[in-house]
Design an enzyme around this catalytic site. Structure first.
Site, short mmCIF file in Angstrom:
data_model
loop_
_atom_site.label_atom_id
_atom_site.label_comp_id
_atom_site.label_asym_id
_atom_site.label_seq_id
_atom_site.Cartn_x
_atom_site.Cartn_y
_atom_site.Cartn_z
N ARG A 65 1.77 -4.87 6.10
CA ARG A 65 1.10 -3.84 5.29
C ARG A 65 1.93 -2.56 5.39
NH1 ARG A 65 -5.16 -2.27 4.52
NH2 ARG A 65 -4.81 -0.62 3.02
N ASP B 82 0.83 -1.21 0.00
CA ASP B 82 0.00 0.00 0.00
C ASP B 82 0.86 1.26 0.00
OD1 ASP B 82 -2.32 1.48 0.04
OD2 ASP B 82 -2.63 1.29 2.20
N ARG C 269 0.16 7.62 -2.78
CA ARG C 269 0.58 8.71 -1.87
C ARG C 269 2.06 9.02 -2.03
NH1 ARG C 269 -1.73 6.06 3.29
NH2 ARG C 269 -2.07 4.41 1.77
N TRP C 270 2.86 7.96 -2.25
CA TRP C 270 4.31 8.17 -2.43
C TRP C 270 4.55 9.03 -3.66
CZ3 TRP C 270 7.57 6.68 -6.46
CH2 TRP C 270 8.95 6.83 -6.21
N HIS D 260 3.02 3.20 -8.84
CA HIS D 260 2.88 1.77 -9.13
C HIS D 260 4.12 1.25 -9.85
CE1 HIS D 260 -1.12 2.04 -7.67
NE2 HIS D 260 -1.62 2.69 -8.69
N ARG E 82 -0.04 9.01 -9.94
CA ARG E 82 -0.18 7.77 -9.17
C ARG E 82 0.52 6.58 -9.85
NH1 ARG E 82 -3.76 7.25 -5.36
NH2 ARG E 82 -4.04 5.07 -5.91
N ASN F 111 -10.61 -2.60 -6.30
CA ASN F 111 -9.77 -1.72 -7.13
C ASN F 111 -10.35 -1.46 -8.52
OD1 ASN F 111 -6.57 -2.89 -5.77
ND2 ASN F 111 -7.79 -1.12 -5.21
N TRP F 112 -11.33 -2.29 -8.95
CA TRP F 112 -11.97 -2.02 -10.26
C TRP F 112 -12.68 -0.68 -10.25
CZ3 TRP F 112 -10.23 -4.76 -14.06
CH2 TRP F 112 -9.91 -6.11 -13.89
#
Ligand code: FPP
Length: 245
Positions: free
Chosen positions: A189, A21, A25-26, A38, A34, A69-70
């Protein structure tokens, strides 16, 4: 001394599950999109895989895409699917060099056909690898998994293949997507969130939970070793008293 050097070989978790997760945000934190998060999460996936093989963890399960997530923006979903296909193709050598066998849990038929094909090809290619089983949870939701198991068991009862009196915890486990894989000993997590988010709900009844403040793209194998070190210093009582152990 590093955390790796401090690990006890005779008390390693057999199975580690991870909720990766904090990619979004990173990326936002450094002024990027975003998807950049990923993309950078892929090197953390490699860190986790190689770290597991390095110390002898037999099963690693990664929450790569939840059934919820869809609902993300279409563009992000498409980018994640493309990233999955490209990563699987690029990481073939990592899988083969490290003896990693790929498997999946979740509703794989929901995924785009090219994703399904790449997954099936990689699963086939890696099927004889025996160092570590990497399970990718894709279009996965634990409540749906439990519903599916319930339906399969009910069907067997209706067909006369199974007696209600014979249904026990092992029956449920056998009908989950994870059948054949031991329950996770440790769940990590990242991102500071402290929740389970519909992940392996039945399987995590006695799993030790570790919540890290780092975002997933920052995750390094030393973080994995530190989490395992902390796990080894906990007392797993499974409902018993300390004296009984
Ligand atoms: C959660 O971060 C991450 C995901 C939903 C996707 C995870 C995917 C990867 C790490 C890359 C590809 C993976 C594989 C196995 C090839 P988030 O987007 O929810 O972050 P946020 O909470 O900060 O928004």
């Amino acid at each position: 001394m590093s955390f790796k050097e401090r690990l006890k070989k005779d008390n390693l978790p057999q199975h580690i599950a991870i909720i990766m997760d904090g990619n979004g945000r990173w990326a936002k934190g450094i002024g990027k999109l975003r998807i950049f998060g990923h993309q950078n999460g892929v090197s953390a996936v490699r860190e986790a895989m190689e770290g597991c093989v390095d110390v002898g963890i037999n099963y690693l399960t990664l929450y790569a895409f939840s059934s919820e997530n869809w609902n993300r923006p279409k563009l992000e979903v498409r980018a994640l699917m493309e990233l999955l296909v490209n990563t699987l193709a690029k990481e073939t050598k990592t899988f083969m060099d490290n003896g990693i066998k790929l498997q999946t849990i979740g509703n794989i038929s929901d995924l785009p056909t090219n994703c399904q094909k790449t997954l099936a090809d990689t699963i086939d290619l890696t099927k004889s690898n025996d160092q570590c089983v990497l399970t990718l949870a894709l279009s996965y939701g634990s409540r749906t998994e439990i519903v599916d198991a319930t339906k399969a068991i009910a069907q067997k009862v209706a067909n006369g293949q199974l007696d209600i009196a014979d249904i026990d915890e092992a029956t449920i486990s056998m009908h989950l997507y994870t059948h054949g894989t031991p329950d996770p000993d440790l769940m990590i997590r990242t991102s500071g969130e402290q929740r389970i988010s519909n992940y392996l709900l039945y399987q995590m009844a006695y799993t030790e939970l570790c919540f890290l403040d780092k975002m997933w793209p920052e995750f390094k194998r030393e973080d994995l070793f530190e989490a395992i070190y902390n796990y080894q210093n906990r007392e797993r009582r499974f409902g018993k008293t300390s004296e009984q152990l």
